[in-house]
Design an enzyme around this catalytic site. Sequence first.
Site, PDB file in Angstrom:
ATOM      1  N   HIS A  95      -3.825   3.092  -4.077  1.00 30.77           N
ATOM      2  CA  HIS A  95      -4.183   2.694  -2.579  1.00 30.77           C
ATOM      3  C   HIS A  95      -3.401   1.275  -2.253  1.00 30.77           C
ATOM      4  CE1 HIS A  95      -6.214   2.035   1.268  1.00 30.77           C
ATOM      5  NE2 HIS A  95      -6.438   0.745   0.815  1.00 30.77           N
ATOM      6  N   HIS A 154     -30.615 -14.635  22.567  1.00 36.27           N
ATOM      7  CA  HIS A 154     -29.466 -14.454  23.672  1.00 36.27           C
ATOM      8  C   HIS A 154     -29.017 -15.761  24.362  1.00 36.27           C
ATOM      9  CE1 HIS A 154     -31.265 -10.491  23.532  1.00 36.27           C
ATOM     10  NE2 HIS A 154     -30.596 -10.244  24.847  1.00 36.27           N
ATOM     11  N   HIS A 191       0.857  -1.170   0.059  1.00 39.58           N
ATOM     12  CA  HIS A 191      -0.026  -0.113   0.052  1.00 39.58           C
ATOM     13  C   HIS A 191       0.853   1.329   0.155  1.00 39.58           C
ATOM     14  CE1 HIS A 191      -2.451  -3.199   1.465  1.00 39.58           C
ATOM     15  NE2 HIS A 191      -3.552  -2.527   1.205  1.00 39.58           N
ATOM     16  N   GLU A 195     -19.737  -3.225  22.888  1.00 40.70           N
ATOM     17  CA  GLU A 195     -19.019  -4.571  23.051  1.00 40.70           C
ATOM     18  C   GLU A 195     -17.539  -4.259  22.182  1.00 40.70           C
ATOM     19  OE1 GLU A 195     -23.181  -5.693  24.034  1.00 40.70           O
ATOM     20  OE2 GLU A 195     -22.144  -4.644  22.424  1.00 40.70           O
TER      21      GLU A 195
END
Length: 676
Positions: free
Chosen positions: A255, A474, A11, A412
Amino acid sequence: MDAVEKAGSGHPGTAMSLAPAAYLLFQRTMRHDPTDPTWIGRDRFVLSCGHSSLTLYIQLYLSGYGLTLDDLKRLRQWDSLTPGHPEHGHTAGVETTTGPLGQGLGNAVGMAMAARRERGLFDPDAAPGASPFDHHIWCMVSDGDIEEGISHEVSAIAGHQKLGNLTVVYDDNHISIEDDTLIAKSEDVVKRYEAYGWHTVSVDWTETGDYVEDVRALHAALEEARAETDRPSFIRLRTIIGWPAPNKQNTGKIHGSALGAEEVAATKRIMGMDPDAGFDVPAEVLEHARAAARRGREARAEWDVAYAAWREANPERAAELDRISRRELPAGWAEALPSFEAGASMATRKASGEVLGALAPVLPELWGGSADLAESNNTTMKGEPSFVPEEHQTKEFPGNRYGRTLHFGIREHGMGAILNGIALHGGTRPYGGTFLVFSDYMRPSVRLAALMKLPVTYVWTHDSIGLGEDGPTHQPIEHLWALRAIPGLDVVRPADANETAYAWKAVLEHTDRPAALALTRQNLPVFEGTSADGVARGGYVLREASFGLPQVILIATGSEVEIAVGASELLEGQGIATRVVSMPCVEWFAGQDTAYRQTVLPSGVKARVAVEAGVPLGWREFVGEAGEIVGLDHFGASAPYKTLYEQFGLTAERVAAAAKASLAKLGQDKGETTGN
């Protein structure tokens, strides 16, 4: 350009346009000593856009961290010090492993939080800027980092926490792999960071209509950011990717791929360089850049005076710093661990909370919290203040900037990256909690913790269908084995309260890998015969056959150990000698020598059953071809947990039947005389 060309991949574009900014940081802005990359007083530099690894490698080479020109020539090659993305512990001067976009930004936020916590532990009363523990975290990010959702989570936390020791430089070059970012992104990023509560500055190298690398303007912005101590700083730097390549600058083509020989030569001509010379670093250029090492040693010498004075004035804190920096546990610390009476009943999540409360006074390095689930995860140490600016404390959670209890909010993924940054920064031991099913949101960060061998602890509760009425969304089914598939992650599922305490002990004694505690919502019986050594070994004999040699072995984890014990009683009542093995950690058990594993699972006993409230994947290795596995190969349901265990066949009767089936496969079942 030469490094990517030689490697054949890489890159180059971002590294080309960010080179002046990186050089400025390493030469003029950061406090660092290239001769000692682990100096605790150093500023930290995080290259979140890890694909642009040359941005970092070239500065490590120029300023004297030990990289050579030959190392740059070996970019992305086998066993080189210059892998495709920077790797912590592999190359001196690399503070964290980056590549998955947004992770480095999260690590930088964690480092800034850790720096504040460590100052609170070791030098809380010093005036702002006067402590040897005052230093800055610098981070470079790309459009990709900013677009990833994790950037929102960690940036919101940084603004809320008022991390004035953090500066992020955003390379706003408008290009990603799919070329112009306008195709997918149109928000005002600076206003977004203003909304988070950050201090923002814009430096535009294109504002005159020509491209001018105005390093003085950038330097002024960096110094302004350093002076802003009550908010994190966000510097938008408008660049042109791949400048001054004449044909590929400002395109997606530069890139992530080599420029090609013709474009490299053309670019060198524009720069007044020899187009035929590769890796050309004039001696006077290198000598000039290596002066960074001299300036670094001077800064270090000045810091050493203040640090020595601090040590002399604070011998107890200095001794604590030395111990924590070595990640050594204090003598006798384990005596603080609670023990639980056999016959009692307690959820392992509650037992974990009791352990944390007991360890708080003896392990100041241990700190953490949860993703808005403090009461569910039991992650709050009783009486410990929250880590939060005083104006953000609440009635429920009083605290201060040097507090101990972390509040990540419902973030999270950000929590996972921040925990990694905390562990990378120094010797403190972070933990973070949520429901086991939401470990999915954390997985990229968990994987990087394992890759970097960081001692991060995950407190994942509600570990099975045993959470009951919340239902299949869950209830983790596939998660235990999915997590066990991550190399270097210890997944620990204790069977009762005492195993939970022993699990914490074993986890904290490891300093070279992360661990996940999978804990129950429902109460479990406290067994006789649990073993601290057995838990540390990952598996052990909890119940031996009451007569003779075992004919069948039942292997279980967590809440299913109770079921295995019940099944063993049924089997022994029918004259079948049965051993029960508790296996809280498959990884620890696999790490034992053959002799120990044979004492627990003797090869001569081939009738075996594994029982776990999750997918059976992985248990075949332990039960063999003749063994049976009692688990779940489907999602859960919404109902009281006892109903779910009954309806899904996770019962002592089912396990006993499976044991008989295993015996039958081996021709070891025995009929009864019924007459002619």
